[in-house]
Write an enzyme that holds these catalytic residues in place. Structure first.
Site, short mmCIF file in Angstrom:
data_model
loop_
_atom_site.label_atom_id
_atom_site.label_comp_id
_atom_site.label_asym_id
_atom_site.label_seq_id
_atom_site.Cartn_x
_atom_site.Cartn_y
_atom_site.Cartn_z
CG HIS A 174 0.58 1.88 -8.92
ND1 HIS A 174 0.15 1.35 -8.07
CD2 HIS A 174 -0.25 2.83 -9.79
CE1 HIS A 174 -1.21 1.99 -8.14
NE2 HIS A 174 -1.35 2.70 -8.93
CD1 TRP A 185 7.40 6.94 -2.22
CD2 TRP A 185 7.14 6.96 -4.56
NE1 TRP A 185 8.80 6.63 -3.15
CE2 TRP A 185 8.05 6.74 -4.50
CE3 TRP A 185 6.46 7.00 -5.73
CZ2 TRP A 185 9.11 6.91 -5.62
CZ3 TRP A 185 7.46 6.84 -7.27
CH2 TRP A 185 8.61 7.01 -6.14
CB SER A 189 -8.38 -3.76 2.36
OG SER A 189 -7.45 -2.31 2.81
CG ASP A 193 -2.57 0.88 0.90
OD1 ASP A 193 -2.27 1.28 -0.02
OD2 ASP A 193 -2.39 1.20 1.99
N GLY A 194 0.55 2.39 -0.78
CA GLY A 194 0.93 3.82 -0.85
C GLY A 194 1.94 3.78 -1.65
CG ASN A 220 -7.95 -2.25 -6.34
OD1 ASN A 220 -6.71 -3.10 -6.05
ND2 ASN A 220 -8.45 -1.24 -5.27
CB THR A 237 -12.67 -7.77 -6.56
OG1 THR A 237 -13.48 -7.54 -4.95
CG2 THR A 237 -12.84 -9.33 -6.25
NE ARG A 290 -3.64 6.37 -8.05
CZ ARG A 290 -3.60 6.32 -6.62
NH1 ARG A 290 -3.42 7.02 -5.79
NH2 ARG A 290 -3.95 4.99 -6.30
#
Length: 261
Positions: free
Chosen positions: A55, A43, A214, A38-39, A86, A84, A51
């Site tokens: 990734h 970041w 989550s 996560d994050g 996302n 699911t 974003r």
């Protein structure tokens, strides 16, 4: 798994002040470590980036964590990559992630071959875009005979959906006469989950400081030890992984019982 101590020492050379292999009991390693990565977005935002850059940066952390897990002799490493839920993200981000999954797996297959890692997927990957699915299937086929660590990647995964799927499969077994309702127990349910045949996680690591599951491995994490760090996933490295292992080894795991004195 057997640990190659020479390679392990080389991988964990130049230790920072607060952690080193001397802090770790190699004979008490967890069997299965699972990670909620996560994050990535935060970041990237903190650096004024899109974003997608978060990734992409997270891939390097995953590569280092896979290598660390192999070196430390883990039997299973599982990671939560795409839930699911996302699918609700922007189409641009979803498309970018699907492309990133496919291209990354192709690039990392040599690493899996080098370390004898067997790839496994948790989730309904047949509903992924066809090109992503084809690459995932290739990864499954090419590593099927590997006998080293199992690397389980949760993609299009949801814990509630997984349990619902397991219940449906068990009902079908009952309706077909292959299973008596009186014989249904925890092992019956566990066998029908995506993780069937794998040990439950001993340790769950979650990055970025969030204190929630989550919808991840809701059944399997019943007695797992949790380790939460404020570090965003792209900044998580082999030393952070070692710190999590050290924290795990300080826990007194009673599994609902009491400590023997």
């Amino acid at each position: 798994m057997q640990i190659d101590t020479e390679k392990l020492k080389a991988f964990y050379a130049d230790a920072p002040d607060d952690i080193s292999l001397d802090n770790i009991a190699l004979d008490r390693m967890p069997c299965h470590v699972s990670i909620i990565m996560d994050g990535n977005g935060r970041w990237a935002k903190a650096r004024g980036l899109d974003r997608s850059e978060g990734h992409k940066a997270g891939v390097a952390s995953l590569r280092e964590t896979v290598t660390a897990s192999v070196r430390l002799g883990l039997d299973v490493l599982s990671v939560y990559a795409f839930s699911t839920e996302n699918w609700r993200r922007s189409q641009y981000e979803v498309n970018m992630l699907m492309h990133l999954f496919a291209t990354t797996l192709v690039k990392e297959l040599p690493l899996f071959h080098e370390h004898n890692v067997q790839l496994k997927f948790l989730g309904d990957i047949e509903k992924l875009p066809i090109e992503t699915y084809k690459v995932f299937k290739r990864g499954l086929d090419e590593t099927a005979d590997h006998t080293g660590m199992i690397f389980a990647l949760a993609v299009n995964y949801g814990g509630r959906a997984e349990i619902t799927r397991a219940c449906r499969r068990i009902v079908q077994e009952v309706h077909s006469g292959k299973l008596n309702p009186e014989d249904i127990d925890e092992d019956t349910i566990s066998a029908e989950l995506y993780t069937g045949g794998l040990p439950d996680p001993d340790l769950l690591i979650r990055t970025s400081g969030e204190m929630r599951l989550s919808n991840y491995l809701l059944w399997q994490l019943a007695y797992s030890e949790f380790y939460v760090t404020d570090t965003y996933w792209p900044d998580f490295n082999k030393w952070d992984f070692l710190r999590a292992i050290r924290a795990y080894q300080t826990r007194n795991r009673r599994f609902g019982g009491v400590e023997n004195r």
